[in-house]
Design a protein around this motif. Structure first.
Motif, PDB file in Angstrom:
ATOM      1  N   ILE A 108     -93.105 -31.261 -12.974  1.00 18.11           N
ATOM      2  CA  ILE A 108     -94.473 -30.538 -13.229  1.00 18.11           C
ATOM      3  C   ILE A 108     -94.592 -29.839 -11.685  1.00 18.11           C
ATOM      4  O   ILE A 108     -95.322 -28.721 -11.762  1.00 18.11           O
ATOM      5  CB  ILE A 108     -95.494 -31.783 -13.051  1.00 18.11           C
ATOM      6  CG1 ILE A 108     -95.349 -32.581 -14.219  1.00 18.11           C
ATOM      7  CG2 ILE A 108     -96.670 -31.364 -12.802  1.00 18.11           C
ATOM      8  CD1 ILE A 108     -95.416 -31.981 -15.594  1.00 18.11           C
ATOM      9  N   GLY A 109     -94.270 -30.449 -10.761  1.00 15.44           N
ATOM     10  CA  GLY A 109     -94.290 -29.834  -9.462  1.00 15.44           C
ATOM     11  C   GLY A 109     -93.767 -28.510  -9.539  1.00 15.44           C
ATOM     12  O   GLY A 109     -94.432 -27.476  -8.984  1.00 15.44           O
ATOM     13  N   ALA A 110     -92.513 -28.076  -9.942  1.00 17.74           N
ATOM     14  CA  ALA A 110     -91.853 -26.888  -9.951  1.00 17.74           C
ATOM     15  C   ALA A 110     -92.386 -25.889 -10.484  1.00 17.74           C
ATOM     16  O   ALA A 110     -92.828 -24.707 -10.049  1.00 17.74           O
ATOM     17  CB  ALA A 110     -90.495 -27.218 -10.442  1.00 17.74           C
ATOM     18  N   GLN A 111     -93.160 -26.226 -11.622  1.00 17.49           N
ATOM     19  CA  GLN A 111     -93.951 -25.184 -12.509  1.00 17.49           C
ATOM     20  C   GLN A 111     -95.433 -25.069 -11.624  1.00 17.49           C
ATOM     21  O   GLN A 111     -95.520 -23.873 -11.845  1.00 17.49           O
ATOM     22  CB  GLN A 111     -94.308 -26.023 -13.793  1.00 17.49           C
ATOM     23  CG  GLN A 111     -93.145 -26.270 -14.564  1.00 17.49           C
ATOM     24  CD  GLN A 111     -93.212 -26.620 -16.096  1.00 17.49           C
ATOM     25  OE1 GLN A 111     -93.709 -26.118 -16.845  1.00 17.49           O
ATOM     26  NE2 GLN A 111     -92.388 -27.963 -16.403  1.00 17.49           N
ATOM     27  N   LEU A 112     -95.843 -25.832 -11.253  1.00 20.39           N
ATOM     28  CA  LEU A 112     -97.307 -25.501 -10.541  1.00 20.39           C
ATOM     29  C   LEU A 112     -96.640 -24.619  -9.449  1.00 20.39           C
ATOM     30  O   LEU A 112     -97.623 -23.659  -9.015  1.00 20.39           O
ATOM     31  CB  LEU A 112     -97.833 -26.666  -9.960  1.00 20.39           C
ATOM     32  CG  LEU A 112     -98.671 -27.771 -11.318  1.00 20.39           C
ATOM     33  CD1 LEU A 112     -99.140 -28.761 -10.712  1.00 20.39           C
ATOM     34  CD2 LEU A 112     -99.951 -26.831 -11.816  1.00 20.39           C
ATOM     35  N   ALA A 127     -97.422 -24.336  -0.811  1.00 21.82           N
ATOM     36  CA  ALA A 127     -97.835 -24.401  -2.486  1.00 21.82           C
ATOM     37  C   ALA A 127     -97.791 -25.815  -3.084  1.00 21.82           C
ATOM     38  O   ALA A 127     -98.734 -25.706  -4.048  1.00 21.82           O
ATOM     39  CB  ALA A 127     -96.783 -23.433  -3.203  1.00 21.82           C
ATOM     40  N   LYS A 128     -97.057 -26.607  -2.388  1.00 18.55           N
ATOM     41  CA  LYS A 128     -97.160 -27.986  -2.991  1.00 18.55           C
ATOM     42  C   LYS A 128     -98.261 -28.589  -2.546  1.00 18.55           C
ATOM     43  O   LYS A 128     -98.755 -29.403  -3.366  1.00 18.55           O
ATOM     44  CB  LYS A 128     -95.872 -28.721  -2.200  1.00 18.55           C
ATOM     45  CG  LYS A 128     -95.824 -30.057  -2.576  1.00 18.55           C
ATOM     46  CD  LYS A 128     -94.475 -30.765  -1.871  1.00 18.55           C
ATOM     47  CE  LYS A 128     -94.758 -32.282  -2.391  1.00 18.55           C
ATOM     48  NZ  LYS A 128     -93.643 -33.011  -1.943  1.00 18.55           N
ATOM     49  N   ASN A 129     -98.907 -28.396  -1.497  1.00 15.62           N
ATOM     50  CA  ASN A 129     -99.869 -29.075  -1.139  1.00 15.62           C
ATOM     51  C   ASN A 129    -101.205 -28.638  -2.024  1.00 15.62           C
ATOM     52  O   ASN A 129    -102.065 -29.646  -2.523  1.00 15.62           O
ATOM     53  CB  ASN A 129    -100.524 -28.619   0.225  1.00 15.62           C
ATOM     54  CG  ASN A 129     -99.695 -29.422   1.267  1.00 15.62           C
ATOM     55  OD1 ASN A 129     -99.051 -30.453   1.219  1.00 15.62           O
ATOM     56  ND2 ASN A 129     -99.643 -28.981   2.613  1.00 15.62           N
ATOM     57  N   ILE A 130    -101.318 -27.331  -2.426  1.00 17.33           N
ATOM     58  CA  ILE A 130    -101.983 -26.802  -3.345  1.00 17.33           C
ATOM     59  C   ILE A 130    -102.211 -27.587  -4.627  1.00 17.33           C
ATOM     60  O   ILE A 130    -103.118 -27.837  -5.236  1.00 17.33           O
ATOM     61  CB  ILE A 130    -102.135 -25.294  -3.440  1.00 17.33           C
ATOM     62  CG1 ILE A 130    -102.557 -24.649  -2.153  1.00 17.33           C
ATOM     63  CG2 ILE A 130    -103.008 -24.709  -4.403  1.00 17.33           C
ATOM     64  CD1 ILE A 130    -102.481 -23.121  -2.026  1.00 17.33           C
ATOM     65  N   LYS A 134    -104.871 -29.597  -6.686  1.00 15.84           N
ATOM     66  CA  LYS A 134    -105.122 -29.331  -8.119  1.00 15.84           C
ATOM     67  C   LYS A 134    -104.873 -30.427  -9.322  1.00 15.84           C
ATOM     68  O   LYS A 134    -105.628 -30.835 -10.080  1.00 15.84           O
ATOM     69  CB  LYS A 134    -104.466 -28.121  -8.827  1.00 15.84           C
ATOM     70  CG  LYS A 134    -104.582 -26.833  -7.929  1.00 15.84           C
ATOM     71  CD  LYS A 134    -106.207 -26.291  -8.242  1.00 15.84           C
ATOM     72  CE  LYS A 134    -106.681 -25.343  -7.237  1.00 15.84           C
ATOM     73  NZ  LYS A 134    -108.121 -25.102  -6.928  1.00 15.84           N
ATOM     74  N   LEU A 135    -103.983 -31.085  -8.981  1.00 15.67           N
ATOM     75  CA  LEU A 135    -103.609 -32.346  -9.849  1.00 15.67           C
ATOM     76  C   LEU A 135    -104.617 -33.383  -9.616  1.00 15.67           C
ATOM     77  O   LEU A 135    -105.113 -34.238 -10.657  1.00 15.67           O
ATOM     78  CB  LEU A 135    -101.930 -32.793  -9.645  1.00 15.67           C
ATOM     79  CG  LEU A 135    -100.781 -31.960 -10.165  1.00 15.67           C
ATOM     80  CD1 LEU A 135     -99.658 -32.622  -9.880  1.00 15.67           C
ATOM     81  CD2 LEU A 135    -101.051 -32.062 -11.790  1.00 15.67           C
ATOM     82  N   HIS A 136    -104.738 -33.543  -8.461  1.00 17.75           N
ATOM     83  CA  HIS A 136    -106.036 -34.413  -7.953  1.00 17.75           C
ATOM     84  C   HIS A 136    -107.150 -34.103  -8.454  1.00 17.75           C
ATOM     85  O   HIS A 136    -107.935 -34.926  -9.141  1.00 17.75           O
ATOM     86  CB  HIS A 136    -106.315 -34.474  -6.715  1.00 17.75           C
ATOM     87  CG  HIS A 136    -107.061 -35.635  -6.009  1.00 17.75           C
ATOM     88  ND1 HIS A 136    -106.587 -36.898  -5.903  1.00 17.75           N
ATOM     89  CD2 HIS A 136    -108.105 -35.513  -5.408  1.00 17.75           C
ATOM     90  CE1 HIS A 136    -107.506 -37.720  -5.573  1.00 17.75           C
ATOM     91  NE2 HIS A 136    -108.505 -36.844  -4.915  1.00 17.75           N
ATOM     92  N   ALA A 141    -103.959 -39.627 -11.792  1.00 19.70           N
ATOM     93  CA  ALA A 141    -103.768 -40.521 -10.401  1.00 19.70           C
ATOM     94  C   ALA A 141    -102.160 -40.177  -9.836  1.00 19.70           C
ATOM     95  O   ALA A 141    -101.415 -40.018 -10.475  1.00 19.70           O
ATOM     96  CB  ALA A 141    -103.688 -41.828 -11.017  1.00 19.70           C
ATOM     97  N   SER A 142    -102.133 -40.808  -8.704  1.00 17.56           N
ATOM     98  CA  SER A 142    -100.808 -40.623  -7.723  1.00 17.56           C
ATOM     99  C   SER A 142    -100.144 -39.200  -8.152  1.00 17.56           C
ATOM    100  O   SER A 142     -99.075 -39.247  -8.595  1.00 17.56           O
ATOM    101  CB  SER A 142     -99.835 -41.650  -8.281  1.00 17.56           C
ATOM    102  OG  SER A 142    -100.276 -42.686  -8.723  1.00 17.56           O
ATOM    103  N   PRO A 143    -101.093 -38.278  -7.723  1.00 18.57           N
ATOM    104  CA  PRO A 143    -100.296 -36.979  -7.889  1.00 18.57           C
ATOM    105  C   PRO A 143     -98.866 -36.675  -7.320  1.00 18.57           C
ATOM    106  O   PRO A 143     -98.215 -35.949  -7.712  1.00 18.57           O
ATOM    107  CB  PRO A 143    -101.498 -36.043  -7.446  1.00 18.57           C
ATOM    108  CG  PRO A 143    -102.233 -36.651  -6.644  1.00 18.57           C
ATOM    109  CD  PRO A 143    -102.383 -37.934  -7.116  1.00 18.57           C
ATOM    110  N   GLU A 144     -98.843 -37.279  -6.021  1.00 21.45           N
ATOM    111  CA  GLU A 144     -97.436 -37.021  -5.298  1.00 21.45           C
ATOM    112  C   GLU A 144     -96.516 -37.506  -6.097  1.00 21.45           C
ATOM    113  O   GLU A 144     -94.932 -36.917  -6.220  1.00 21.45           O
ATOM    114  CB  GLU A 144     -97.516 -37.798  -3.937  1.00 21.45           C
ATOM    115  CG  GLU A 144     -98.704 -37.311  -2.980  1.00 21.45           C
ATOM    116  CD  GLU A 144    -100.021 -37.850  -3.147  1.00 21.45           C
ATOM    117  OE1 GLU A 144    -100.249 -38.638  -3.990  1.00 21.45           O
ATOM    118  OE2 GLU A 144    -100.911 -37.403  -2.409  1.00 21.45           O
ATOM    119  N   LYS A 145     -96.656 -38.442  -6.891  1.00 23.50           N
ATOM    120  CA  LYS A 145     -95.580 -39.023  -7.855  1.00 23.50           C
ATOM    121  C   LYS A 145     -95.311 -38.349  -9.022  1.00 23.50           C
ATOM    122  O   LYS A 145     -94.347 -37.668  -9.410  1.00 23.50           O
ATOM    123  CB  LYS A 145     -96.049 -40.539  -8.084  1.00 23.50           C
ATOM    124  CG  LYS A 145     -94.931 -41.242  -8.918  1.00 23.50           C
ATOM    125  CD  LYS A 145     -95.141 -42.708  -9.537  1.00 23.50           C
ATOM    126  CE  LYS A 145     -94.755 -42.860 -10.788  1.00 23.50           C
ATOM    127  NZ  LYS A 145     -96.122 -43.729 -11.185  1.00 23.50           N
TER     128      LYS A 145
END
Ligand code: ATP
Ligand code: MG
Length: 333
Positions: A108-112, A127-130, A134-136, A141-145
């Protein structure tokens, strides 16, 4: 000026040596920040309309005539790079199946991150932070995971949230959502619909919600367009369509809603089914299923008339309005 205006759109499919009409003279407008629903049973032409707007109709289909304007610019005449720009930045599409958009072999992260970096030159870390933010914001829940997970590790509802997060990154003017919740549980459906509503409101995005379920659209769309066999048959404010449907087809769709039946009672489905493209009846295409059909309905296509705040294509409504007006004229005389 309207944000989007579709005028007399005709889309055909070349099938088995025949040139068959899938959309006939479809016209409507969408204003900035407005939420409009397109409803109708399976085969009405809702998805063909959605794809046509972003010029994604492929062989054997083609846009035969008509106009689709975004900010007064003709989409049907755009070059490929112009279209890509429209699809990337101006109009986003959300489908019933999130896997149509998600890549199963990327996290999911790579695609975002890829989506962000495709149009902004920023570091992976930023980009990861953004992406996580956005997932948040789509209440994952737990967007980092989740960032490190693959699409198959997420539920259907969560995948649809990821798609909505991707749409948020693009910040388009228009979202076209084609049955975005049909594949989900009823409770999850309601959550996703609410999320879409919040996102459109908070970001002034216009929404074209395609659905076969008038119950779903009643909660979200300000205006509703009812389609039958490739044509618009009724259009008006959603409240009006729900509370005072004019076209017998719209009345049938409403009566068929589960919430209209008493407990234990059978649903009042409209008798018969939507005709395939090569079997469209003459006159008003709904006439074989209409309890009020007359010879005129069997032979002629009704034009649009204004009935209160709605527009409807039906001879019966037209006759009723004419009668009411002449009664009124007589009273005045
Ligand atoms: N690629 C295609 N080739 C041939 N016919 C097609 C194609 N796509 C759509 N059609 C036909 O066009 C008509 C409208 O299809 P469309 O997919 O727009 O219906 P819909 O209203 O979205 O239905 P649903 O609620 O099932 O999604 C149908 O008769 C369908 O069979
Ligand atoms: Mg469809």
């Amino acid at each position: 000026m309207n944000l989007l205006s579709v005028s007399n759109l005709n889309v055909n499919f070349h099938l088995k040596g025949q040139d068959l009409a899938a959309l006939i003279d479809v016209s409507f407008t969408l204003n900035r920040g407005e939420r409009v629903a397109i409803v109708g049973e399976s085969g009405a032409g809702k998805s063909v309309l959605g794809f046509s707007i972003v010029n994604l109709i492929d062989k054997p289909g083609y846009i035969k005539s008509g106009s689709i304007k975004l900010d007064n610019k003709e989409i049907t005449k755009m070059t490929r790079p112009q279209l890509q720009e429209v699809r990337g930045k101006r109009i986003a599409m959300i489908f019933q199946d999130p896997m149509m958009t998600l890549n199963p072999v990327l996290t999911i992260g790579a695609q975002l991150v890829e989506a962000i970096r495709s149009h902004t030159r920023i570091s992976f870390k930023d980009a990861k932070n953004i992406a996580i933010e956005k997932l948040h914001s789509v209440q994952i829940a737990s967007p980092e995971k989740r960032f490190h997970q693959y699409p198959h590790e997420l539920s259907g509802g969560m995948r649809q949230r990821v798609i909505i997060a991707t749409v948020l990154l693009l910040n388009p003017d228009i979202i076209i959502a084609d049955e975005p919740t049909t594949a989900l549980d009823v409770t999850i459906q309601a959550e996703i619909i609410q999320l879409l509503l919040d996102i459109c409101r908070n970001n002034s995005m216009a929404l074209l919600l395609i659905s076969h379920d008038l119950g779903v659209v009643s909660r979200i769309a300000e205006r509703t367009i009812v389609m039958y066999a490739g044509r618009v048959v009724e259009e008006g404010p959603t409240l009006e369509i729900i509370n005072d449907p004019q076209h017998p087809y719209t009345q049938g769709l409403l009566n068929a809603l589960p919430q209209m039946a008493l407990p234990g009672q059978r649903l009042n489905q409209i008798v018969g089914s939507m005709p395939p493209l090569n079997e469209r009846p003459t006159g008003c295409a709904f006439h074989p299923r209409c309890p009020y059909a007359t010879d005129q309905c069997r032979q002629q296509q009704p034009g649009f008339i204004n009935s209160g705040v709605s527009t409807v294509a039906c001879f019966m409504v037209e006759d009723m309005l004419t009668d009411t007006n002449s009664d009124y004229d007589e009273e005045i005389d």
